[in-house]
Design an enzyme around this catalytic site. Structure first.
Site, PDB file in Angstrom:
ATOM      1  N   SER A   1       0.834  -1.190   0.000  1.00  0.00           N
ATOM      2  CA  SER A   1       0.000   0.000   0.000  1.00  0.00           C
ATOM      3  C   SER A   1       0.881   1.257   0.000  1.00  0.00           C
ATOM      4  CB  SER A   1      -0.965  -0.048   1.195  1.00  0.00           C
ATOM      5  OG  SER A   1      -2.014   0.869   1.045  1.00  0.00           O
TER       6      SER A   1
ATOM      7  N   TRP B   1      -9.395   0.603  -6.404  1.00  0.00           N
ATOM      8  CA  TRP B   1      -8.859   1.884  -5.946  1.00  0.00           C
ATOM      9  C   TRP B   1      -7.377   2.021  -6.313  1.00  0.00           C
ATOM     10  CZ3 TRP B   1     -10.694   6.346  -4.638  1.00  0.00           C
ATOM     11  CH2 TRP B   1     -10.013   7.226  -3.771  1.00  0.00           C
TER      12      TRP B   1
ATOM     13  N   HIS C   1      -7.485  -5.780  -1.070  1.00  0.00           N
ATOM     14  CA  HIS C   1      -6.280  -5.020  -0.762  1.00  0.00           C
ATOM     15  C   HIS C   1      -5.626  -5.634   0.476  1.00  0.00           C
ATOM     16  CE1 HIS C   1      -3.898  -1.254  -0.766  1.00  0.00           C
ATOM     17  NE2 HIS C   1      -3.967  -1.309   0.546  1.00  0.00           N
TER      18      HIS C   1
ATOM     19  N   LYS D   1       4.622   2.346  -2.016  1.00  0.00           N
ATOM     20  CA  LYS D   1       5.103   3.570  -2.656  1.00  0.00           C
ATOM     21  C   LYS D   1       6.505   3.892  -2.142  1.00  0.00           C
ATOM     22  CE  LYS D   1       0.389   5.497  -2.037  1.00  0.00           C
ATOM     23  NZ  LYS D   1      -0.396   4.975  -3.129  1.00  0.00           N
TER      24      LYS D   1
END
Length: 410
Positions: free
Chosen positions: A248, A339, A389, A252
């Protein structure tokens, strides 16, 4: 209005919490993805085509600076004094399968403490390869081990164990090393850059980062490199064979860490979405303007100018992945995680391919993502896992299998 704002926050952080709906302008319709043209990683800022030599000599640096200026901000080059203290060790952890080490790293003159948790497989006959990643809720949440030091969070011991699959990693012969994200820079939606590591780098009179200086993703990425610094001093670990991994928002950070620090031997992004593995220009799922109000502090302030203007970015995320080349890269998505734009994550990984091919490394060739649960393993790995997720045992099975040819001893 409050309810809408909270929905935006929950979606923005990749929550697994069920919510009524995403922000009203979220696009989940492929027919509404705008036409777009990706910046060419192999055309430099002077408009010239580059080959391998030019990529290494100057184009890679240009791309890195564009990400600094427009997305993540520049990480300070200043080196802090650091002292490491092994505060606890047990060579009989996990019922004898591993050695547990807990190291306090103290940075700066007014020492700022980060706690590093390590597990090293006892079956090893020499320095081992491993995985380094930040955790969301505290070191003690990655496993039920009662000896893990708990600091700064009341989350239940072992509550995130399913995300780490510690025994599976150890039994496969790899070390696992982690630090709590909030020790580095608190992710509290009110981040004013006063209670993490940022103040250690401020100039006199400075109270927050400049518009092109790092936000929280930059700070988290910085900490991953500092963990690698420590591993270079630990004789039980081979620091040249370390994969950086994140899920998540921490995916990044793992991508940005791997892009900046070429010492990481492999980079793994799990469901990192917008600002991570997904292409900005698709405008699918989460977008910049969804993030800026609740979590804009993840990025440099300059990133705000690209709200609703993704096409104006000088970069896109295929170029972030290209910065990892020629090292192995793995990107993973989940079917129920619209998403994070799974298709956009795949396409970004695919369009990093031309840079990998400069180094004669095989990349992703098929134009569309694979069907669920059918991984592709080239120098760039990808899978689309059935489900939500999260980071699961299935994901770790793929990462371990993918890592073996690259992180095993020569």
């Amino acid at each position: 209005m409050l309810r809408i704002a909270m929905v935006a926050i929950l979606f923005a952080v990749g929550s697994s919490v069920s919510v009524a709906k995403p922000p009203a302008d979220t696009n989940y319709d492929e027919t509404k993805v705008p036409s777009y043209e990706l910046p060419n990683a192999l055309i430099d800022n002077a408009g010239q085509s580059v080959g391998r030599d030019e990529w290494v000599a100057h184009r890679r640096g240009e791309v890195l600076r564009m990400f600094e200026d427009s997305v993540y901000g520049k990480t300070p080059s200043r080196k802090l004094a650091v002292k490491y203290e092994v505060v606890e060790t047990d060579s009989n952890a996990l019922d004898g399968r591993a050695t547990r080490k807990q190291i306090a790293a103290f940075f700066g003159d007014d020492p700022y403490r980060l706690d590093i948790l390590m597990y090293i497989p006892n079956q090893a006959t020499g320095p081992v390869a491993g995985f380094v990643g930040l955790n969301f809720n505290g070191n003690h949440t990655i496993h039920a081990d009662s000896e893990i030091i708990q600091r700064g969070t009341a989350k239940a011991r072992g509550s995130s164990a399913s995300r780490w699959q510690l025994e599976k990693i150890i039994d496969h012969g790899y070390a696992l090393v982690t630090v709590h994200r909030d020790q580095v820079d608190p992710d509290n939606y009110r981040n004013d850059f006063t209670d993490g590591i940022h103040p250690l780098f401020y100039d006199e009179g400075q109270t927050k980062p400049e518009p092109t200086e790092w936000g929280s993703i930059g700070a988290w990425a910085w900490s991953l490199s500092r963990v690698l610094d420590y591993l270079e001093t630990d004789g039980q670990v081979d620091a040249s064979r370390i994969a950086v991994i994140g899920h998540s928002r921490l995916g990044k950070a793992a991508l940005w860490a791997g892009a900046q620090d070429t010492r990481f031997a492999m980079v793994i992004s799990n469901d990192s979405g917008c600002g991570g593995a997904a292409l900005y220009r698709r405008c699918y799922g989460e977008r910049i303007h969804h993030m800026i109000k609740p979590v804009g502090y993840w990025f440099c302030t300059n990133h705000q100018q690209y709200q609703h203007r993704e096409h104006a970015l000088p970069v896109d995320q295929h170029m972030l992945m290209a910065l990892v080349a020629p090292r192995p890269l793995y990107v993973a998505s989940a079917t129920n995680d619209g998403w994070a734009d799974p298709k956009g994550e795949y396409l970004a990984a695919k369009h990093a391919g031309p840079v990998y091919e400069l180094f004669d490394k095989p990349a992703l060739s098929q134009s569309q993502p694979p069907v669920p649960d059918q991984p592709i393993h080239t120098t760039i790995g990808y899978h689309l896992r059935t489900g939500d997720h999260g980071i699961t045992a299935y994901d770790w099975e793929q990462y371990l299998k993918f890592a073996d040819p690259y992180l095993s001893k020569p």
